[in-house]
Write an enzyme that holds these catalytic residues in place. Structure first.
Site, short mmCIF file in Angstrom:
data_model
loop_
_atom_site.label_atom_id
_atom_site.label_comp_id
_atom_site.label_asym_id
_atom_site.label_seq_id
_atom_site.Cartn_x
_atom_site.Cartn_y
_atom_site.Cartn_z
N LYS A 97 -0.82 -4.18 -3.25
CA LYS A 97 -2.09 -3.62 -2.76
C LYS A 97 -2.18 -2.12 -3.25
O LYS A 97 -1.86 -1.26 -2.72
CB LYS A 97 -2.12 -3.60 -1.28
CG LYS A 97 -3.63 -2.75 -0.82
CD LYS A 97 -3.45 -2.96 0.63
CE LYS A 97 -4.79 -2.15 1.37
NZ LYS A 97 -4.83 -0.60 0.87
N SER A 148 0.74 -1.19 0.08
CA SER A 148 0.07 0.01 -0.16
C SER A 148 0.98 1.17 0.00
O SER A 148 1.58 1.59 -0.93
CB SER A 148 -0.96 0.01 1.31
OG SER A 148 -2.00 1.05 1.12
N ASP A 154 10.14 5.79 -10.13
CA ASP A 154 9.91 6.51 -11.31
C ASP A 154 10.50 7.72 -11.27
O ASP A 154 11.02 8.07 -12.77
CB ASP A 154 8.29 6.60 -11.32
CG ASP A 154 7.61 5.54 -11.33
OD1 ASP A 154 8.02 4.51 -11.82
OD2 ASP A 154 6.22 5.62 -11.08
#
Length: 711
Positions: free
Chosen positions: A496, A470, A481
């Site tokens: 998740k 999560s 990224d």
């Protein structure tokens, strides 16, 4: 993120006002029916991917609910299941009609079967077990058939109890063998005596098990039924009964108001099993581990209330209370004396919940590691202590020690607050998007760091594993990224990619004669990386993949029941971090090191071996074979013992402020000693430091971005 959801909720609440969610309109004294009605309505209106409540849905609820009631198949008979199956396709109808006939049937039957089981286990344990008899037990309970009659049920219980007793018998046999070796005068017990003692241990454990079951009330079993319904929507939608909601709030904030002691039900007594460092009980130094709490008296009451025999949850409710209030505990001390102890309740912080850091020394260079167990925050007030504030403070303290690189350890971190993730990510980049959040049918919302300042622009590594979930995945994904950090860990994280909101069900009621209705944790959104990909099911794939103990165990989101699907949306507008000059080369160097690391090869072998052993479900109940099997396993496991002997050349020490705390707190001192010892054996932390050493920084960029602090 919340605006569209709040509009939906306002619409639903307005609709609810004209529906059946007031006691006046419902006019039904049964709280269970009201809960079913209210929760099914909220699910239909608010869930991200609401399911049709139909016959197929009913069949899934039926299967999961029966399994939750009797997972080991030691209570229900096949005839019970046949009777229950009349409702297999009717649960959806009962939900719509606000009926609980099926629940009532299963609850009453379970109570009857559990009463019968009490008699069964006592009868079985009156007779000695024959550990020379050649028979097996099958622990693949999921695929076991239900028994047909009392004879089969008796045998099933007998095998299970014999298995439990055999384990105790083996331990006692080995202890005796060791004692004889150490002391030739040791008086050896007979096999008969050892068998009787092992049965006694089993009898005690069963007695405690059924005492716990006796503490469960009808509402506890109904909570299981409700969750069998709501978890069909997805694995993270969950109903919290009132006291479960309190525990959830404590877990998320790391704080509670009370005396600062962990309690356990032992027979009919409430026993103190831990004193929480820094709490009122710890400061008072009168309550000790092992004390039994007999009575509780509030400051505004004349009489004490006996909690002997009381449900643990009810006893805890009496003991805890608001900050500044006084409670008097009548305590039976370890030495048998009785004492009244006055305690002023206070806010208790659960230290193990919070971020902690350590200074790492290697080759005369200094690094820092911050362990973050969860992304905690106060659900009532975000401005209170939270993960982002604490991580920021730890970074400032580590910078004061002139650290050359930073490791953020997110292993086993199951997530928490989205906002804390955005705030933490912003400590490492200039302003930009951190995560995209989508409500079904709406344009994704981008949550961004809007502050140009950067607290730490030096080398950064993030450690993850299969249990990083999560919010952990959001932070790791954003740093990956942006190419801001190198991610080291499992092949992929948990996976998740959904957002939950916790709704207080009491707020839906115009009037309420039923008391606290609890809360519903509801999946309302999905989140996406800034590159547009979802972390749902796929998780975050590490830049440097290393094996660990979970490598071959199915524990991710993809292995759960009813997970939402993976998808992708357009990428957000973001720019790569250009502070490194050899990012990809550093990753390749790490991969090369890991490929030839003997410790990791051994960890991988061990993980495969553990998976192989987990798949075994047939065990011999003949002592000689049982013993031989254990000895074989121990011999096979010997080659993995050296995993724990591994030692890095890193040294760890607490920050100056913590060293001062440790002088006054022996519990904290012991916790940090254990943590540092564990870190010194941690091959993953060792590699993280090697990666930090390899990372070369673009000094031109660093001069353009001084290490300014965020406000």
């Amino acid at each position: 993120m919340k605006k569209s959801f709040l509009i939906l909720m306002l619409t639903v609440i307005v609709s609810a006002a004209s529906c059946s969610f007031t006691t006046k309109v419902e006019n039904d004294p049964d709280k269970d029916k009201l809960l079913i009605d209210l929760i099914s309505y909220v699910l239909g209106k608010g869930h991200y991917d609401a399911k049709d409540i139909n016959d197929d849905f009913s069949k899934e609820v039926f299967s999961d609910y029966i399994d939750a009631l009797d997972p080991l198949k030691r209570y229900f008979y096949q005839s019970d299941i046949n009777e229950f199956k009349k409702y297999e396709k009717l649960i959806d109808d009962e939900i719509r009609d606000k009926k609980i006939t099926f629940f009532n049937l299963t609850y009453d039957r379970l109570q009857k079967r559990m009463a019968e089981a009490r008699a069964l286990y006592k009868e079985i344990l009156e007779k000695p077990f024959d550990f020379q008899k050649d028979e097996n037990i099958n622990t693949d309970y999921e695929n076991l058939a239900y028994v047909k009659d009392t004879k089969e049920m008796m045998n099933r219980w007998r095998l299970q109890l014999k298995f439990n007793a055999l384990s105790s018998y083996y331990d006692k046999f080995e202890e005796q063998t060791d004692s004889v070796v150490k002391n030739s005068n040791y008086e050896r017990k007979t096999f008969t005596a050892l068998e009787e003692e092992s049965r006694g241990v089993t009898k005690t454990s069963l007695k405690e098990y059924f005492e716990f079951a006796d503490d469960l009330e009808r509402k506890d079993w109904f909570t299981i039924y409700i969750n069998s319904i709501v978890e069909e929507f997805d694995p993270h939608t969950y109903y919290f009964a009132p006291q479960d909601k309190d525990r959830f709030d404590i877990a998320m904030s790391g704080k509670l108001e009370g005396i600062g002691a962990r309690l356990q039900k032992k027979n009919d007594n409430v026993k103190v099993i831990e004193i929480i460092s820094g709490g009122p009980a710890w400061r008072g130094n009168k309550v000790e581990v092992g004390d039994l709490i007999m009575k509780v008296k509030q400051e505004d009451e004349k009489e004490s209330v006996s909690i002997v025999g009381m449900r643990l949850d009810d006893a805890v409710s009496l003991i805890k209370g608001p900050k500044g209030t006084k409670v008097t505990l009548t305590v039976k001390k370890v030495d048998g004396t009785i004492e009244d102890i006055n305690i002023i309740r206070d806010v208790v912080e659960l230290e193990e919940t919070y971020a902690k850091s350590s200074v790492i020394k290697k080759n005369e260079r200094t690094f820092g590691v911050i362990n973050l167990p969860k992304f905690y925050f106060n659900m009532q007030d975000y401005n209170q202590r939270n993960a982002a504030k604490d991580v920021k403070q730890e970074i400032i303290r580590l910078k004061e020690q002139d650290m050359d690189g930073l490791v953020i350890d997110l292993r086993d971190n199951g997530g928490g607050s989205l906002q804390t993730v955005v705030d933490i990510a912003g400590l490492f980049i200039e302003k930009g998007p951190i995560v995209q959040v989508r409500t079904k049918g709406e344009t994704p919302e981008v949550l961004s760091d809007k502050d140009k300042s950067v607290l730490w622009d030096g080398p950064l590594v993030i450690l993850v594993n299969e249990l990083s979930a999560s919010a952990s995945e959001i932070l790791a994904a954003a740093m990956q990224d942006y190419k801001r950090a190198i991610i080291i860990g499992s092949k992929q994280t948990y996976g998740k990619g959904t957002v939950q909101n916790v709704m207080d069900l009491n707020r839906w009621m115009r009037s309420n004669d039923f008391g606290d209705l609890g809360a519903l944790k509801l999946t309302t959104q999905k989140f996406y990386r800034v590159n547009g990909g979802s972390t749902q099911l796929e998780g975050v794939k590490s830049d440097v993949v290393v094996p660990d103990r979970y490598s071959y165990i199915d524990i991710g989101e993809k292995d759960q029941e009813n997970p939402l699907s993976w998808d992708k949306i357009p990428a957000a507008d973001y720019s790569l971090w250009d502070g490194y000059i050899d990012f990809d080369q550093t990753i390749n160097k790490s991969k090369s090191r890991m490929a030839v690391n003997d410790q990791l090869k051994l960890i991988d072998e061990n993980a495969k071996w553990v998976r192989q052993k987990r798949d075994i479900n047939i065990y011999s109940l003949k002592f000689d074979r049982y013993k031989a099997n254990i000895e074989l396993n121990e011999k096979q496991a010997e080659r993995f013992d050296i995993i724990n002997d591994y030692q890095t050349d890193l040294t760890f020490e607490s920050l100056p402020y913590e060293k001062e705390l440790i002088k006054q707190d022996t519990i904290l001192a012991e916790k940090r000693k254990r943590w540092h010892k564990s870190l010194s054996k941690d091959v993953y932390v060792e590699e993280a430091i090697s990666v930090l050493e390899d990372m070369k920084i673009n000094n031109i960029r660093r001069s353009k971005n001084p290490l300014t602090l965020k406000n």
